[in-house]
Design an enzyme around this catalytic site. Structure first.
Site, PDB file in Angstrom:
ATOM      1  N   ASP A  56       3.804   4.813   5.169  1.00 47.12           N
ATOM      2  CA  ASP A  56       4.184   3.444   5.125  1.00 47.12           C
ATOM      3  C   ASP A  56       5.974   3.494   6.461  1.00 47.12           C
ATOM      4  O   ASP A  56       6.813   4.650   5.777  1.00 47.12           O
ATOM      5  CB  ASP A  56       4.708   1.923   4.645  1.00 47.12           C
ATOM      6  CG  ASP A  56       5.023   0.996   4.531  1.00 47.12           C
ATOM      7  OD1 ASP A  56       3.717   0.774   6.284  1.00 47.12           O
ATOM      8  OD2 ASP A  56       4.885   0.445   4.114  1.00 47.12           O
ATOM      9  N   HIS A 124       4.926   4.444  -1.976  1.00 50.89           N
ATOM     10  CA  HIS A 124       3.999   3.708  -1.375  1.00 50.89           C
ATOM     11  C   HIS A 124       3.741   3.297  -0.359  1.00 50.89           C
ATOM     12  O   HIS A 124       4.981   3.102   0.938  1.00 50.89           O
ATOM     13  CB  HIS A 124       2.900   3.456  -2.185  1.00 50.89           C
ATOM     14  CG  HIS A 124       0.525   2.951  -2.132  1.00 50.89           C
ATOM     15  ND1 HIS A 124       0.259   2.655  -3.049  1.00 50.89           N
ATOM     16  CD2 HIS A 124       0.767   3.125  -0.439  1.00 50.89           C
ATOM     17  CE1 HIS A 124      -0.698   2.608  -1.993  1.00 50.89           C
ATOM     18  NE2 HIS A 124      -0.582   3.011  -0.760  1.00 50.89           N
ATOM     19  N   LEU A 126       6.541   0.198   1.914  1.00 51.19           N
ATOM     20  CA  LEU A 126       7.353   0.333   1.648  1.00 51.19           C
ATOM     21  C   LEU A 126       8.302  -1.149   2.635  1.00 51.19           C
ATOM     22  O   LEU A 126       7.204  -1.741   3.606  1.00 51.19           O
ATOM     23  CB  LEU A 126       8.067   0.932   2.953  1.00 51.19           C
ATOM     24  CG  LEU A 126       9.323   0.938   3.816  1.00 51.19           C
ATOM     25  CD1 LEU A 126      11.015   0.988   2.399  1.00 51.19           C
ATOM     26  CD2 LEU A 126       9.529   2.198   4.518  1.00 51.19           C
ATOM     27  N   ASN A 179       0.226  -2.052  -3.218  1.00 54.09           N
ATOM     28  CA  ASN A 179      -0.211  -0.956  -2.154  1.00 54.09           C
ATOM     29  C   ASN A 179       0.932  -1.786  -1.616  1.00 54.09           C
ATOM     30  O   ASN A 179       1.814  -0.333  -0.933  1.00 54.09           O
ATOM     31  CB  ASN A 179      -1.412  -1.740  -1.999  1.00 54.09           C
ATOM     32  CG  ASN A 179      -2.235  -0.222  -0.588  1.00 54.09           C
ATOM     33  OD1 ASN A 179      -1.046  -0.989   0.112  1.00 54.09           O
ATOM     34  ND2 ASN A 179      -2.745   0.211  -0.537  1.00 54.09           N
ATOM     35  N   ASP A 180       0.831  -2.382  -0.557  1.00 58.74           N
ATOM     36  CA  ASP A 180       2.622  -3.001   0.012  1.00 58.74           C
ATOM     37  C   ASP A 180       2.846  -4.053  -0.416  1.00 58.74           C
ATOM     38  O   ASP A 180       3.017  -4.593  -1.204  1.00 58.74           O
ATOM     39  CB  ASP A 180       1.572  -3.127   1.784  1.00 58.74           C
ATOM     40  CG  ASP A 180       2.425  -2.500   2.388  1.00 58.74           C
ATOM     41  OD1 ASP A 180       3.902  -2.092   2.303  1.00 58.74           O
ATOM     42  OD2 ASP A 180       1.936  -3.461   3.922  1.00 58.74           O
ATOM     43  N   ASN A 236      -4.610  -3.997   1.812  1.00 59.88           N
ATOM     44  CA  ASN A 236      -4.241  -3.321   2.073  1.00 59.88           C
ATOM     45  C   ASN A 236      -2.682  -3.279   2.044  1.00 59.88           C
ATOM     46  O   ASN A 236      -1.978  -4.209   1.512  1.00 59.88           O
ATOM     47  CB  ASN A 236      -5.114  -2.319   2.649  1.00 59.88           C
ATOM     48  CG  ASN A 236      -4.578  -0.742   2.719  1.00 59.88           C
ATOM     49  OD1 ASN A 236      -2.951  -0.919   2.659  1.00 59.88           O
ATOM     50  ND2 ASN A 236      -5.336   0.123   2.338  1.00 59.88           N
ATOM     51  N   ASP A 281      -5.882   0.056   7.324  1.00 57.38           N
ATOM     52  CA  ASP A 281      -4.101   0.305   5.948  1.00 57.38           C
ATOM     53  C   ASP A 281      -3.181  -0.957   5.707  1.00 57.38           C
ATOM     54  O   ASP A 281      -3.541  -1.863   6.759  1.00 57.38           O
ATOM     55  CB  ASP A 281      -4.010   1.800   6.021  1.00 57.38           C
ATOM     56  CG  ASP A 281      -3.820   2.181   4.797  1.00 57.38           C
ATOM     57  OD1 ASP A 281      -2.092   1.237   4.409  1.00 57.38           O
ATOM     58  OD2 ASP A 281      -3.977   2.656   4.321  1.00 57.38           O
ATOM     59  N   ASN A 282      -2.395  -0.152   6.997  1.00 56.67           N
ATOM     60  CA  ASN A 282      -0.497  -1.015   6.707  1.00 56.67           C
ATOM     61  C   ASN A 282      -1.294  -1.636   8.319  1.00 56.67           C
ATOM     62  O   ASN A 282      -1.727  -1.311   9.144  1.00 56.67           O
ATOM     63  CB  ASN A 282       0.487   0.127   7.102  1.00 56.67           C
ATOM     64  CG  ASN A 282       0.450   0.377   5.238  1.00 56.67           C
ATOM     65  OD1 ASN A 282       0.297  -0.864   4.933  1.00 56.67           O
ATOM     66  ND2 ASN A 282       0.377   1.205   4.897  1.00 56.67           N
TER      67      ASN A 282
END
Length: 379
Positions: A56, A124, A126, A179-180, A236, A281-282
């Site tokens: 991240d 993981h 951030l 996860n985030d 995610n 994902d991010n």
């Protein structure tokens, strides 16, 4: 009799329609019959060596400092890192976060202060929060997958230094598969649990079947409250717009969800849902335009088969951009794929952090060596 048959036919039709939608989305997201992705050759992106496994990245736009949650690739696949199902508890992970100075093209390792040396630091997601009373003070929130249980670590950072001063560890039974994270104050944040189950076999079932059992959770150390505020499949990355009134959640099952946030009670209300067609994902938001940039996996099936191999085959990756639809039609948003690579330049991109002021995109990955810098927002 006729009425009963009609009801049965209607029920069958509804089940068929729902199954068709689920099968179509599953088929699409897993990458079956996706066109072959070619190597990236536009020349606007280059790899920056010296870091690895930077899952991240968040850019502090005023300074051009990109804060990165980086680790060691070998510890991801041979140590203890639950997101990809590795549970070797004999290995301690102590990750090193980094700053990438966009203006000066320079990597700066960050030193942990007041952090117990015997504890794991396996990062993981951030999140960053700027102190409203001191523009040089930031608070960094890290997901930490400790062997004793996942948690959040909160650090204080003074700009133009290389130190992260550890403030506290947040643990709770609802911090299950984090996860985030997205902080909305020094003591409050939202985070995603990407699965309901922590067992690898059961987690696989959550990818396959439409089970909205994972969640977004809100935590406040001010009110001592931790609560589930939204449930969905495989959430995610999580981020927000400029004033935190809208939260954006990406899912590995192929959606971006937009939630309205009630700032009085921190509850979320689903506003829009968009099928991207990709395991996403991010996310990163352009602070000037509000456009959303997402990192995507082109072939989820390939990742599940080969993702933990020591030597990865070529794995196609990409970035999309979501904008308001200005071209007419019924669609509220438009989705455009702005970067694709067959894995020759970079594999398994998990974040595309955008900085319009410097016309820069930064790509990170939980597996690849280095990060990628693109000197264009449409590389």
């Amino acid at each position: 009799m006729f009425r009963s048959i009609t009801i049965l036919v209607l029920i069958f039709a509804i089940i068929t329609a729902l199954s068709y939608n689920w099968i179509y989305e599953f088929y699409t997201v897993f990458g079956y019959n996706r066109p072959h992705i070619k190597p990236y050759e536009n020349g606007k992106c280059r790899k920056i060596e010296g870091v690895e496994a930077c899952e991240d990245i968040h850019i502090h736009h005023r300074t051009g400092y990109a804060f990165m949650a980086c680790g060691k690739e070998i510890e991801r696949i041979r140590g203890y890192w639950p997101p990809i199902g590795t549970y070797n508890s004999s290995i301690q992970s102590i990750d090193t976060p980094y700053i990438y100075d966009i203006n000066n093209d320079k990597l700066i390792p960050l030193v942990l202060k007041n952090f117990p040396p015997e504890e794991d630091f396996a990062t993981h997601g951030l999140g960053i929060y700027e102190d409203p009373e001191n523009e040089n003070k930031l608070y960094l929130f890290f997901v930490n997958h400790k062997r004793s249980g996942s948690c959040f670590e909160i650090f204080e950072h003074t700009l133009h230094t290389n130190e992260l001063i550890h403030l506290e560890t947040i643990q709770h039974e609802l911090i299950n598969t984090p996860n985030d994270v997205f902080p909305v104050s020094r003591h409050e944040f939202y985070f995603t649990n990407d699965h309901y189950f922590s067992n690898p076999i059961n987690k696989l079932l959550e990818y396959i079947f439409p089970l909205p059992w994972a969640n977004v959770v809100f935590h406040s150390s001010i009110t001592n409250e931790t609560k589930i505020v939204a449930e969905m499949r495989t959430p995610n990355g999580i981020t927000a717009n400029f004033d935190h009134s809208l939260l954006y959640v990406a899912t590995t099952s192929g959606h971006v969800l937009i939630y309205e946030r009630n700032k009085n009670n921190n509850e979320l209300k689903l506003k829009d849902k968009m099928f991207t067609g990709y395991a996403t994902d991010n996310l990163s938001v352009d602070e000037e335009t509000g456009e959303i940039y997402g990192a995507i996996f082109q072939d989820l099936y390939q990742i599940m088969i080969y993702g933990n191999d020591l030597e990865l085959p070529l794995m196609a990756t990409g970035i999309f951009k979501i904008s308001n639809n200005t071209k007419g039609g019924d669609e509220k948003y438009s989705l455009e794929t702005i970067f694709e690579d067959d894995g020759s330049l970079y594999k398994l991109t998990t974040i595309a952090a955008v900085d319009r002021k410097r016309n820069t995109l930064l790509l990170g990955s939980y597996r690849s060596k280095g990060i990628v810098r693109c000197d264009s927002l449409e590389p």
